[in-house]
Design a protein around this motif. Structure first.
Motif, PDB file in Angstrom:
ATOM      1  N   GLY A 160      -8.127   1.536  -7.460  1.00  0.00           N
ATOM      2  CA  GLY A 160      -8.426   1.033  -6.127  1.00  0.00           C
ATOM      3  C   GLY A 160      -9.808   1.398  -5.627  1.00  0.00           C
ATOM      4  N   TRP A 197      -1.604  -5.335  -9.001  1.00  0.00           N
ATOM      5  CA  TRP A 197      -1.022  -4.003  -8.832  1.00  0.00           C
ATOM      6  C   TRP A 197       0.366  -3.844  -9.435  1.00  0.00           C
ATOM      7  CZ3 TRP A 197      -4.621  -0.731  -7.979  1.00  0.00           C
ATOM      8  CH2 TRP A 197      -5.700  -1.032  -7.143  1.00  0.00           C
ATOM      9  N   SER A 219       0.830  -1.191   0.000  1.00  0.00           N
ATOM     10  CA  SER A 219       0.000   0.000   0.000  1.00  0.00           C
ATOM     11  C   SER A 219       0.873   1.253   0.000  1.00  0.00           C
ATOM     12  CB  SER A 219      -0.895  -0.013   1.248  1.00  0.00           C
ATOM     13  OG  SER A 219      -1.710   1.125   1.296  1.00  0.00           O
TER      14      SER A 219
END
Length: 341
Positions: free
Chosen positions: A287, A105, A67
């Protein structure tokens, strides 16, 4: 038994300096029998390697990006693999383990280096179990005499969700955005594929909420389920699909490439609600959770939000990196801190 999370990056604080080093340890320190293994990449510097995930020791495997280190839907904005070598394998990231594996990602930049051998895919699924690629970007893959693809489903069920692929070019070969190997089951859901030499989407069992523009052919094959797609040619078919839509009217920019939807795009609110199955289909390339936000689904990898999507401070990010992220996006943010006695 437990979730084993390990960091991957070139900073001295990371557990592993390469993705292949983390994968090699999945049978032991990075995973082990009965555990769920998670590898989190950091954007310390660009990775330059080919990775095959084929360890079957853990119960499940996730290769992700930490993150705050993730891309923002455009190239060069997060943890990525930049190829600069004579690629000799089948993929930059290949799922070959016969157990549930998720790759998410990650950006793969082919760097137009002409480095690819025949049959190279940026992201390749090769498993008899469920493999999933989601919120990934692949682009600028170029080579002579090679068949190339940004994403490929092979040998078993592969979910390709909310991904972007563009500029897959082969001078004397084939170039696909999403490619299906013959006779396998692949789900293409909420993807955006642009300017790929041969086709944007080839085959698949299910093709829904996908955008194909300026490809050799935007959609090919005969999916069992095909609806709510957009093509710049006339090949998008099925309920809710739109044809002959100009790419420049859909995206923020084609040069430099930014395939976020722009205001007024035909794709906005034109998709079908896919709920939360398969896992991750509701999370767009930025996201945003379409399901929890109650959005009317758009077509493509990006869910357009009037005024721009809100920027949320990642839960596992320190304050310094948070301000860097917000400064990068040029957003003014007020942070209120409430302290309790």
């Amino acid at each position: 038994m437990a979730t084993i999370t390990k960091s991957i990056g070139t900073d001295v604080t990371r557990d592993y300096s390469t993705i292949t080093g983390w994968e090699a340890a999945l049978g032991g320190a990075a995973g082990g029998a009965g555990n769920d293994a998670v590898g989190e990449m950091y954007n310390d510097s660009a990775f330059d390697e080919e990775v095959v995930i084929n360890d079957i020791t853990p119960d499940s495997i996730v290769l992700s990006v930490a993150s705050g280190e993730r891309h923002d839907g455009t190239a060069g904005s997060g943890a990525r693999i930049v190829l600069s070598f004579g690629g000799s394998g089948e993929a930059a990231v290949q799922i070959a383990a016969d157990l549930p594996v998720v790759v998410e990602w990650i950006e793969v930049d082919g760097n137009n280096a002409g480095q690819i051998t025949d049959g190279f895919r940026c992201f390749n699924g090769s498993t008899t179990n469920t493999g999933t690629f989601k919120q990934c970007i692949a682009h600028d893959i170029d080579a002579n005499n090679a068949d190339l693809a940004a994403f490929n489903g092979d040998s078993g069920l592969t979910n390709i969700l909310n991904c972007i692929g563009y500029d897959v070019i082969s001078t004397n070969g084939l170039g696909y955005g999403c490619e299906e190997s013959t006779g396998v089951t692949v789900n293409y859901l909420n993807n955006t594929m642009h300017n790929n030499k041969t086709a944007g989407f080839n085959g698949a069992n299910v093709v829904q909420n996908c955008i194909g523009t300026d490809n050799g052919t935007d959609f090919t094959g005969s999916p069992s389920t095909e609806d709510h797609n957009i093509s710049s040619d006339t090949t998008a078919s099925g309920t809710g699909s739109l044809i002959s839509k100009t790419a420049a009217n859909q995206f923020v920019s084609l040069s430099p490439v930014d395939l976020h939807l722009k205001s007024g795009a035909d794709a906005i609110d034109a998709g079908t609600d896919l709920g939360t199955t398969p896992t991750g289909v509701n999370i767009d390339i930025d996201g945003r959770d379409r399901d929890s936000e109650g959005d009317t689904w758009d077509i493509g990898a990006h869910e357009f939000v009037s005024g721009g999507s809100p920027t949320l401070l990642p839960t596992n990010l320190n304050i310094i990196n948070s301000f860097k992220l917000l400064q990068k996006e040029k957003k003014l943010v007020f942070i209120f801190i409430v302290m309790k006695k």
